[in-house]
Scaffold this active site. Structure first.
Site, short mmCIF file in Angstrom:
data_model
loop_
_atom_site.label_atom_id
_atom_site.label_comp_id
_atom_site.label_asym_id
_atom_site.label_seq_id
_atom_site.Cartn_x
_atom_site.Cartn_y
_atom_site.Cartn_z
N THR A 102 0.87 -1.18 0.00
CA THR A 102 0.00 0.00 0.00
C THR A 102 0.90 1.22 0.00
O THR A 102 1.69 1.42 0.93
CB THR A 102 -0.92 0.01 1.22
OG1 THR A 102 -1.80 -1.11 1.14
CG2 THR A 102 -1.75 1.29 1.28
N LYS A 177 -7.23 1.40 -2.86
CA LYS A 177 -6.86 0.99 -1.50
C LYS A 177 -7.02 2.16 -0.53
O LYS A 177 -7.46 1.98 0.61
CB LYS A 177 -5.43 0.45 -1.47
CG LYS A 177 -4.93 0.04 -0.08
CD LYS A 177 -5.70 -1.12 0.52
CE LYS A 177 -5.32 -1.42 1.96
NZ LYS A 177 -4.06 -2.12 2.14
N LYS A 245 0.52 4.87 8.59
CA LYS A 245 1.19 5.04 7.28
C LYS A 245 0.15 5.24 6.18
O LYS A 245 0.20 6.19 5.39
CB LYS A 245 2.05 3.81 6.96
CG LYS A 245 2.69 3.87 5.57
CD LYS A 245 3.14 2.50 5.04
CE LYS A 245 2.02 1.79 4.30
NZ LYS A 245 2.42 0.63 3.50
#
Lengths: 295, 295
Positions: A102, A177, A245
């Site tokens: 990701t 995502k 993150k």
């Protein structure tokens, strides 16, 4: 370019919880798999099962027709692709690179452009489904890139996942995502508040879930993570540090697109507060600690 | 107290979208049902099917052993129970009152106390499942009160709903419903952000839902309301104005309990902003308008 089992050596970079399960599925399906990861011991198990250890990203890239990356942060992705010992300095066309980390949509587009100029196919293909999905080969895989590359890679994706969607051109897998993480972020705040309210008002939270879990308040987070919150089980399914993150990438990308994200901003600030309390190695359900300090 | 079909006349106060369907189920199940609502025309259909019109709350209450209320705001509940022409001034024990309005837990406790002193059983029993759940008799019914009263009322609840839970003492039904709304509130913000991000980043939002709807980002709101947002369909399933009512009750109750609710506060302020833009008669999915002004 033929990426049949017989003709293809797959290089897999990144042997974390996710990467090692995903690479193992490829190996069990009959592909030759070469692996590299920063901490060699993390590859011991898969090498004992038949994978070949490579001593560097460059070594691996020079030998493999398909290179899959599943690393940590966008800076790691950048280093693995563009660094001195990186993929682009060693891979030999015709070849394909697939980043399943990701990561940033803009970086995915950079990788694609760079690959294209070198005659290399590139896809961004982040996943959801967590460690369980990786282990069971039931990941949702969100893909960005060209249709031709997607179709060539599809047999590999089908080994690792069950819900595989080409979402659009390079970067679209990452955008999808991030949309996924955006839907989760504010929702987690709601789940924590709901549960904290239930407890504070004297209700039995498990019985409350029986009333509200299957209706309009129902969500994966409520049904899967609230029971862990109730049980004071903060073991990581998905790490707080990794969620932060993702939320940081999402916030940056949303800002550059001009998307209004007050819910994300709130969730991100709460998760950062949680990390400051030494909980970055907990699972994301640990957000509940901010709402019920007795937990 | 026997509340069998043969011996019981049920009074039903409030013939909105929810109340009229719920009362109709009781009628079809064979109960005698008397009805009252402020706007008489709203009772025309059910009266043509056999319900008996009463000209006031007081008239109705003096004739019915079980009185069910499904009205609007807590102030309406207060008036219906405690007003000059209210239930408590006219109902004759042994009797039972059931408030199915989403209302204040503190008010539910007041009603219970007042009823108890008069020898009347009282339950708070708000519902979720919306107009469809009311129509199909598939509501989730969250009940607060004494076990004895709950067991007596259970046959009535089973006619209107499928998921019926006694959550605890008086007020617990309302607390549970507020926990439900808390889980929805912040989650709706996340759904809007996810969808707005998907559109703004050039993705096909319907395809994005295929990737994210069944995994960790999945929720009733995402799967049921995001498709309406995509289609610019802001017709009310559940009105913005009613959701603001519920969020206001939840915020007041959370504050009095000392529960930290930044997600609720955010959602409430956004819904109030939406109402200020003349959208209070829209469905709750209209929140999306704040995130994608082109909608």
């Amino acid at each position: 370019m033929d990426i049949s089992k017989e003709k293809t050596t797959i290089g897999f970079i990144g042997m974390g919880v996710m990467g090692s399960s995903m690479a193992d599925h490829l190996l069990q399906a009959g592909y030759r798999v070469h692996v590299y990861t920063r901490t060699r011991s993390k590859a011991d198990t898969i090498c004992s099962r038949g994978a070949v250890w490579e001593s560097s990203v460059g070594e691996l890239s020079s030998k493999c027709r398909v290179v899959i990356t599943m690393v940590g942060f966008p800076k790691d992705v950048k280093e693995v692709y563009f660094g001195q010992d990186g993929i682009f300095n060693h891979i030999v066309p015709p070849a394909m690179v697939i980043d399943m980390t990701t990561s940033s949509p803009a970086l995915a587009a950079d990788i694609y452009e760079h690959a294209r100029k070198k005659g290399i196919m590139a896809l961004d293909a982040p996943v959801s489904g967590g460690d369980t999905g990786a282990k069971n080969g039931s990941l949702s895989i969100m893909v960005g890139g060209e249709t031709d590359a997607f179709e060539k890679a599809l047999p590999l994706f089908e080994i690792m996942g069950t819900n595989i969607q080409l979402q659009g051109p390079a970067g679209s897998g990452q955008h999808t995502k991030l949309a996924n993480q955006l839907a989760i972020a504010a929702g987690m705040v709601g789940v924590c508040e709901s549960l904290a309210y239930a407890k504070k008002s004297g209700l039995d939270p498990e019985k409350v879930l029986k009333s509200i879990g299957q209706g309009a308040a129902g969500s994966w987070s409520l049904n899967n993570l609230a029971p862990r919150m109730i049980a004071d089980d903060f073991e990581p399914g998905f790490y707080v540090k990794h969620f932060i993150k993702d939320l940081t990438i999402a916030a940056d990308s949303a800002e550059s697109l001009g998307v209004f994200t007050p819910g994300l901003d709130l969730a991100k600030s709460l998760y950062e507060k949680l990390a400051d309390q030494n909980c970055q190695e907990d699972g994301t359900q640990a957000l509940y600690k901010l709402f019920d300090p007795s937990s």
